[in-house]
Design an enzyme around this catalytic site. Structure first.
Site, PDB file in Angstrom:
ATOM      1  N   ARG A 175       0.818  -1.227   0.000  1.00  0.00           N
ATOM      2  CA  ARG A 175       0.000   0.000   0.000  1.00  0.00           C
ATOM      3  C   ARG A 175       0.852   1.278   0.000  1.00  0.00           C
ATOM      4  O   ARG A 175       0.484   2.284   0.585  1.00  0.00           O
ATOM      5  CB  ARG A 175      -0.971   0.007   1.196  1.00  0.00           C
ATOM      6  CG  ARG A 175      -1.987  -1.118   1.186  1.00  0.00           C
ATOM      7  CD  ARG A 175      -2.898  -1.068  -0.046  1.00  0.00           C
ATOM      8  NE  ARG A 175      -3.739  -2.257  -0.114  1.00  0.00           N
ATOM      9  CZ  ARG A 175      -3.429  -3.370  -0.777  1.00  0.00           C
ATOM     10  NH1 ARG A 175      -2.288  -3.457  -1.444  1.00  0.00           N
ATOM     11  NH2 ARG A 175      -4.248  -4.399  -0.802  1.00  0.00           N
ATOM     12  N   SER A 225     -11.523  -1.269   2.108  1.00  0.00           N
ATOM     13  CA  SER A 225     -10.878  -1.656   3.372  1.00  0.00           C
ATOM     14  C   SER A 225     -10.499  -0.397   4.142  1.00  0.00           C
ATOM     15  O   SER A 225      -9.812   0.469   3.611  1.00  0.00           O
ATOM     16  CB  SER A 225      -9.612  -2.472   3.105  1.00  0.00           C
ATOM     17  OG  SER A 225      -9.935  -3.662   2.441  1.00  0.00           O
ATOM     18  N   GLU A 295      -6.237   2.844   5.894  1.00  0.00           N
ATOM     19  CA  GLU A 295      -5.877   2.721   4.480  1.00  0.00           C
ATOM     20  C   GLU A 295      -6.559   3.836   3.689  1.00  0.00           C
ATOM     21  O   GLU A 295      -6.090   4.249   2.643  1.00  0.00           O
ATOM     22  CB  GLU A 295      -6.309   1.344   3.946  1.00  0.00           C
ATOM     23  CG  GLU A 295      -5.845   1.074   2.540  1.00  0.00           C
ATOM     24  CD  GLU A 295      -6.103  -0.351   2.085  1.00  0.00           C
ATOM     25  OE1 GLU A 295      -6.810  -0.531   1.089  1.00  0.00           O
ATOM     26  OE2 GLU A 295      -5.593  -1.286   2.734  1.00  0.00           O
TER      27      GLU A 295
END
Length: 302
Positions: A175, A225, A295
């Site tokens: 990420r 998410s 996130e």
């Protein structure tokens, strides 16, 4: 916003569009967010480059927006100019490579790959964002990430120079990409795939999208998410084990279908979601000693 600025922006955006005091909830998958002073939608790559050059020269704050699928925007909105890349979505195929602009949706690129019998991009077919945003955060699903398929990326740097970065120069990790540290804007990227079989590619895309439908709360607005996966754990499992499945604050709720998602049950505010994020972090830290990192990107005036 001063009238003179609006006139100048209109001059730059001959093919594009300009909206004043535009509610950001119309442009985010969470369906939350107050007004952007100005929402600019460049009609071409040149308009984007000229617009950014002007905003930087005049020191006007700006924010780059893709599909708004990974964003939580405050009710007070975003000052300055939100630059939406939705019109920059050209996709061309050269052999086993796809060259796509930053505003192209991942699902569209996946379908182009399917039609040309190119395999390797199936994992991204259900990710609801644009290529630019996916590259910045190295988005992934089902064991694959953008770093596995992106060969090189063309960006506009902070001095309005166009640079091409190799996969290695992007410094991809979980990420993460180098673009999170820079004021660089993705213009387009080269995606390297392999020859495949149409039916097999289609079957894989359908299987992954079926898994997504079964496991994710797609019936409600969310930003995907909510938390990054902590090393050695799954965020959703930690949240569930902490007894927070179905827990809600105002209109924001931990999904009962997948605890890794916060959903908007209909009238969630920015602070409902923010307070729920912070509460989840606190409880998981107390119970398991694990720090959950968001996130989703939180933007706007608090």
């Amino acid at each position: 916003m001063a009238e003179i600025l609006v006139d100048k922006l209109k001059e730059i955006l001959k093919e594009g569009k300009l909206y004043l005091n535009e509610p950001m909830k119309r442009h985010t998958s969470f369906k939350i967010g107050g007004p952007a002073d100005v929402l600019a939608v460049p009609g071409s790559r040149d308009e984007l480059i000229n617009l950014i050059a002007y905003l930087r020269q005049e020191k006007i704050p700006f924010f780059i927006l893709g599909n708004g699928t990974n964003l939580l925007v405050s009710e007070k909105g975003i000052r300055g100019v939100v630059v939406k890349l939705s019109s920059l979505r050209n996709v061309i195929v050269e052999g086993t490579k796809i060259i796509a602009e930053a505003g192209a949706s991942l699902s569209y690129i996946a379908n182009v790959a399917l039609v040309h019998e190119l395999t390797g991009f199936e994992f991204a077919s259900g990710i609801p964002g644009t290529l630019g945003g996916a590259i910045v955060m190295n988005a992934g699903a089902y064991g694959s990430e953008m770093k596995d398929v992106v060969e090189k990326v063309e960006v506009l740097d902070e001095n309005n120079n166009i640079l091409i970065l190799s996969n290695q120069e992007m410094k991809f990790s979980y990420r993460y990409s180098i673009l999170q540290e820079k004021e660089w804007i993705v213009l387009r990227a080269w995606i390297s795939l392999e020859r495949g079989n149409y039916e097999e590619i289609k079957k894989k895309m359908e299987e992954l999208n079926q898994r997504r439908k079964e496991k994710q709360p797609l019936d409600y607005p969310s930003a995907g998410s909510t938390f990054k996966r902590p090393p050695g754990y799954y965020a959703g499992k930690l949240i569930e084990d902490a007894g927070l499945k179905g827990y809600s604050i105002g209109g924001a709720k931990v999904s009962e279908k997948h605890s890794g998602f916060i959903i908007n049950t209909g009238n969630a505010t920015f602070y409902d979601v923010l307070n729920l994020i912070e509460y989840i972090q606190k409880v998981v830290k107390e119970k398991f000693g694990v720090e959950l990192m968001p996130e989703i990107k939180i933007v706007g005036e608090k």
